[in-house]
Design an enzyme around this catalytic site. Structure first.
Site, PDB file in Angstrom:
ATOM      1  N   ASP A  30     -81.901 -52.581 -70.277  1.00 38.89           N
ATOM      2  CA  ASP A  30     -81.925 -53.573 -71.352  1.00 38.89           C
ATOM      3  C   ASP A  30     -83.235 -54.362 -71.278  1.00 38.89           C
ATOM      4  O   ASP A  30     -83.695 -54.741 -70.203  1.00 38.89           O
ATOM      5  CB  ASP A  30     -80.727 -54.517 -71.215  1.00 38.89           C
ATOM      6  CG  ASP A  30     -80.489 -55.340 -72.479  1.00 38.89           C
ATOM      7  OD1 ASP A  30     -79.447 -55.148 -73.122  1.00 38.89           O
ATOM      8  OD2 ASP A  30     -81.360 -56.174 -72.815  1.00 38.89           O
ATOM      9  N   ASN A  85     -69.650 -55.003 -77.101  1.00 34.03           N
ATOM     10  CA  ASN A  85     -69.577 -56.110 -78.052  1.00 34.03           C
ATOM     11  C   ASN A  85     -69.347 -55.558 -79.465  1.00 34.03           C
ATOM     12  O   ASN A  85     -69.976 -54.571 -79.858  1.00 34.03           O
ATOM     13  CB  ASN A  85     -70.887 -56.908 -78.023  1.00 34.03           C
ATOM     14  CG  ASN A  85     -71.112 -57.618 -76.700  1.00 34.03           C
ATOM     15  OD1 ASN A  85     -70.158 -58.009 -76.034  1.00 34.03           O
ATOM     16  ND2 ASN A  85     -72.364 -57.778 -76.305  1.00 34.03           N
ATOM     17  N   HIS A  98     -72.934 -49.467 -78.709  1.00 29.22           N
ATOM     18  CA  HIS A  98     -73.504 -49.235 -77.373  1.00 29.22           C
ATOM     19  C   HIS A  98     -72.640 -49.940 -76.339  1.00 29.22           C
ATOM     20  O   HIS A  98     -71.965 -50.932 -76.636  1.00 29.22           O
ATOM     21  CB  HIS A  98     -74.951 -49.745 -77.296  1.00 29.22           C
ATOM     22  CG  HIS A  98     -75.108 -51.163 -77.746  1.00 29.22           C
ATOM     23  ND1 HIS A  98     -75.171 -51.510 -79.079  1.00 29.22           N
ATOM     24  CD2 HIS A  98     -75.185 -52.315 -77.043  1.00 29.22           C
ATOM     25  CE1 HIS A  98     -75.291 -52.831 -79.175  1.00 29.22           C
ATOM     26  NE2 HIS A  98     -75.295 -53.342 -77.960  1.00 29.22           N
TER      27      HIS A  98
HETATM   28  P1  DGP Z   1     -75.596 -56.504 -78.245  1.00 24.23           P
HETATM   29  O1  DGP Z   1     -75.864 -57.974 -78.296  1.00 24.23           O
HETATM   30  O2  DGP Z   1     -74.280 -56.160 -77.626  1.00 24.23           O
HETATM   31  O3  DGP Z   1     -75.776 -55.858 -79.615  1.00 24.23           O
HETATM   32  O4  DGP Z   1     -76.686 -55.895 -77.282  1.00 24.23           O
HETATM   33  C1  DGP Z   1     -77.967 -55.555 -77.707  1.00 24.23           C
HETATM   34  C2  DGP Z   1     -78.815 -55.496 -76.454  1.00 24.23           C
HETATM   35  O5  DGP Z   1     -79.910 -54.643 -76.729  1.00 24.23           O
HETATM   36  C3  DGP Z   1     -79.399 -56.825 -76.018  1.00 24.23           C
HETATM   37  O6  DGP Z   1     -78.984 -57.087 -74.690  1.00 24.23           O
HETATM   38  C4  DGP Z   1     -80.907 -56.644 -76.066  1.00 24.23           C
HETATM   39  C5  DGP Z   1     -81.057 -55.142 -76.100  1.00 24.23           C
HETATM   40  N1  DGP Z   1     -82.161 -54.643 -76.899  1.00 24.23           N
HETATM   41  C6  DGP Z   1     -82.432 -54.953 -78.192  1.00 24.23           C
HETATM   42  N2  DGP Z   1     -83.516 -54.271 -78.621  1.00 24.23           N
HETATM   43  C7  DGP Z   1     -83.914 -53.506 -77.556  1.00 24.23           C
HETATM   44  C8  DGP Z   1     -84.983 -52.581 -77.376  1.00 24.23           C
HETATM   45  O7  DGP Z   1     -85.785 -52.309 -78.261  1.00 24.23           O
HETATM   46  N3  DGP Z   1     -85.083 -51.988 -76.153  1.00 24.23           N
HETATM   47  C9  DGP Z   1     -84.198 -52.263 -75.127  1.00 24.23           C
HETATM   48  N4  DGP Z   1     -84.393 -51.620 -73.973  1.00 24.23           N
HETATM   49  N5  DGP Z   1     -83.180 -53.127 -75.277  1.00 24.23           N
HETATM   50  C10 DGP Z   1     -83.048 -53.745 -76.470  1.00 24.23           C
END
Ligand code: DGP
Length: 112
Positions: A30, A85, A98
């Site tokens: 993340d 979520n 996810h």
């Molecule tokens: P949620 O809030 O459950 O939809 O989680 C989304 C997560 O995705 C959040 O913890 C940040 C992560 N995230 C968002 N954009 C990117 C990205 O471009 N790359 C990565 N590695 N993580 C991302």
């Protein structure tokens, strides 16, 4: 979906720190970790959220991948949390289903 960042990451079109890749999903670190180990499990197939998901077999495969990720990043013995979520109140910010795998510290309960 063409403008979905998780579609691009899952298809290998956008860069990510990949932990495990399978034909159906990718596990990536993340970008905004909430624990020492914070890995996202992203299916290649685009579905907005659990509300729209119907593929029981694939959802099971994602959970099995979460277990594999935990083993790979060595949080399986200490314990970890798997989070999915859903929607606004669920805290979902990216509308592509996810799983979060969080570990490396003791988790609190109830979650915020
Ligand atoms: P949620 O809030 O459950 O939809 O989680 C989304 C997560 O995705 C959040 O913890 C940040 C992560 N995230 C968002 N954009 C990117 C990205 O471009 N790359 C990565 N590695 N993580 C991302």
């Amino acid at each position: 979906m063409t403008d979905c960042i998780f579609c691009k990451i899952a298809k290998g079109e956008s860069k990510a720190d990949v932990v495990i890749r399978t034909p159906d999903a990718v596990a990536i670190r993340d970008v905004n970790p909430q624990a020492p180990d914070h890995v996202l499990i992203i299916p290649v197939k685009h579905v907005d959220s659990l509300n729209d998901w119907t593929d029981v077999e694939l959802l099971g495969a994602l959970m099995m991948l979460a277990k594999e990720v935990a083993r790979k990043v060595m949080i399986d013995h200490g314990g970890y949390r798997v989070v999915l979520n859903v929607g606004n109140h669920g805290g979902q910010t990216v509308p592509h289903l996810h799983l979060h795998v969080l570990g490396g510290r003791r988790m609190k309960w109830p979650p915020g």
